[in-house]
Motif scaffolding. Structure first.
Motif, short mmCIF file in Angstrom:
data_model
loop_
_atom_site.label_atom_id
_atom_site.label_comp_id
_atom_site.label_asym_id
_atom_site.label_seq_id
_atom_site.Cartn_x
_atom_site.Cartn_y
_atom_site.Cartn_z
N ARG A 309 98.27 31.25 9.16
CA ARG A 309 97.57 29.95 9.11
C ARG A 309 98.10 29.00 10.18
NH1 ARG A 309 97.04 29.63 4.32
NH2 ARG A 309 94.77 29.70 4.15
N GLU A 310 99.41 28.85 10.24
CA GLU A 310 99.97 27.93 11.23
C GLU A 310 99.68 28.39 12.65
OE1 GLU A 310 104.09 27.08 10.52
OE2 GLU A 310 103.75 26.38 8.46
N LEU A 311 99.71 29.70 12.88
CA LEU A 311 99.41 30.23 14.21
C LEU A 311 97.98 29.92 14.62
CD1 LEU A 311 98.10 32.94 15.81
CD2 LEU A 311 100.09 31.75 16.74
N LEU A 312 97.02 30.17 13.73
CA LEU A 312 95.62 29.91 14.07
C LEU A 312 95.38 28.43 14.26
CD1 LEU A 312 93.51 32.43 11.93
CD2 LEU A 312 94.71 32.76 14.09
N HIS A 313 96.00 27.60 13.45
CA HIS A 313 95.87 26.15 13.63
C HIS A 313 96.40 25.73 15.00
CE1 HIS A 313 95.50 24.87 9.11
NE2 HIS A 313 94.65 25.82 9.45
N GLU A 314 97.51 26.32 15.41
CA GLU A 314 98.09 26.00 16.71
C GLU A 314 97.16 26.39 17.84
OE1 GLU A 314 100.94 24.42 19.24
OE2 GLU A 314 100.94 24.36 17.05
N ALA A 315 96.58 27.58 17.76
CA ALA A 315 95.67 28.05 18.81
C ALA A 315 94.41 27.19 18.86
CB ALA A 315 95.31 29.52 18.58
N LEU A 316 93.88 26.85 17.69
CA LEU A 316 92.69 25.99 17.64
C LEU A 316 92.98 24.61 18.20
CD1 LEU A 316 90.95 26.83 14.25
CD2 LEU A 316 89.79 26.55 16.45
N SER A 317 94.12 24.06 17.85
CA SER A 317 94.47 22.71 18.29
C SER A 317 94.77 22.66 19.79
CB SER A 317 95.70 22.20 17.52
OG SER A 317 95.44 22.15 16.14
N SER A 318 95.26 23.76 20.35
CA SER A 318 95.60 23.79 21.76
C SER A 318 94.38 24.01 22.65
CB SER A 318 96.61 24.91 22.03
OG SER A 318 97.80 24.70 21.30
#
Length: 359
Positions: A309-318
């Motif tokens: 979850r945190e990884l996908l949020h990071e990729a989406l936010s970047s």
């Protein structure tokens, strides 16, 4: 004296055949059809054995295709098992399927490997396998008539056909973008379970990071497995390193983050990401302290994610990609990254089977 097939010569022959197989040249229709017929084999051992015979003939045309064991003693005697092992050793590198999942002994079919010759083995083959075994026996005289170049083309036809039923077939089941897009929560749950259940020595986590940032619009360089370079995954824009990423699926402490920040600074980047996935956990890990040290000591912005979850949020936010487009493209991109980093065929097949629920 039996003919000895050296591993280096077998590997070189396979490489030449692979180049032919992936080219546009039309290959032998006879051996293309026979390679396709192998898909109906009642034994995976026969699939590997036929490929091994072709590999042996293309390596040394003196071999007798009917021979299985070098102890057979004729002028054309050779060890079929050696050719089969060489064929298996390169199956991931060249992306073909040989039926058997074994990398060491793909023709470990008792009746076959305990016989000196194919024609002598027929009486010991189980009845329901005999019709197909007899079909292969009709092919072997043709193999004996092949020149080295003709055998190389036959082997290339085998590889071309068997590539279509290997990892490429798993990828083919997944579209570039899903039509029925799942929710982000659903995708997270599925990916998290998949990555943690079969880490593949950390390769699954690396593939997920690569896929997520590719879905987010970045260029990502995914190294080979066990590459000793300090940065696991290089995330770029227009060829320039933007984020240096370290991926862990083992218990991870602050020293890993500190080393990553230093390595990324040396590489000339200003952002780094430590991505940790289960079954690994963060041990005695003070995130604010780690972030401050990276900033103060190296001028690097450090991000730490734990779990999918945190990884996908990071990729989406970047990135600058809509969430729906991100989700729609991620399953196929993940499959491609898994293939790129050379996970096991079974792992790739399992992911394709899971992801087809959304197709």
């Amino acid at each position: 004296m039996p003919i000895k097939l050296h591993a280096e010569a077998l590997a070189a022959t396979l490489e030449r055949a692979y180049v032919l197989a992936i080219g546009k040249r039309k290959l032998s229709p006879v051996w293309t059809l026979r390679a396709e017929q192998l898909g109906e084999s009642p034994s995976v051992g026969y699939i590997a054995a036929v490929g091994a015979v072709l590999l042996a003939k293309a390596t040394d045309p003196r071999i007798d295709a009917f021979v299985i064991q070098s102890q057979e003693g004729s002028a054309g005697a050779f060890n079929l098992r050696a050719a089969a092992t060489a064929l298996a050793k390169s199956k991931r590198t060249f992306g073909y399927d040989i039926g058997s999942s074994s990398n060491r002994d793909p023709i470990n079919q008792g009746t076959l490997v305990s016989s000196m010759r194919w024609d002598l083995a027929l009486d010991r083959i189980r009845d329901d396998h005999k019709p197909f075994f007899q079909l292969i026996l009709t092919w072997l005289p043709d193999v004996n008539r092949l020149t080295r170049d003709q055998a190389l083309e036959a082997l290339a036809a085998y590889i071309r056909v068997r590539r279509a039923v290997g990892a490429g077939a798993a990828l083919a089941r997944l579209p570039g973008k899903l039509r029925d897009v799942p929710t982000l929560s659903s995708l997270v749950d599925v990916l998290d379970g998949f990555v943690s259940s079969d880490p593949q020595g950390g390769a699954a986590g690396m593939a997920l990071v690569a896929a997520a940032f590719r879905a987010g619009g970045f260029e990502v360089v995914l190294p080979s497995r066990n590459d000793p370079r300090p940065i696991d995954v290089s995330i770029k824009r227009q060829g320039v390193l933007v984020i240096g990423c370290e991926v862990k699926q083992v218990d991870t402490g602050e020293s890993t983050a500190d080393s990553l920040a230093e390595d990324v600074a040396k590489a000339g980047a200003e952002r780094c990401l430590l991505a940790v996935f289960r079954p690994g956990v963060l041990i005695d890990f003070d995130r604010p302290a780690v972030v401050r040290r990276a900033e103060r000591a190296h001028g690097v912005v450090m991000r730490v994610t734990y779990g999918t979850r945190e990884l996908l949020h990071e990729a989406l936010s970047s990135g600058q990609v809509a969430q729906s487009d991100f989700i729609a493209s991620l399953p196929r991109l993940f499959a491609e990254a898994l293939q790129e980093i050379r996970v096991s065929d079974q792992t790739l097949e399992t992911w394709a089977a899971i992801a087809t629920r959304w197709c």
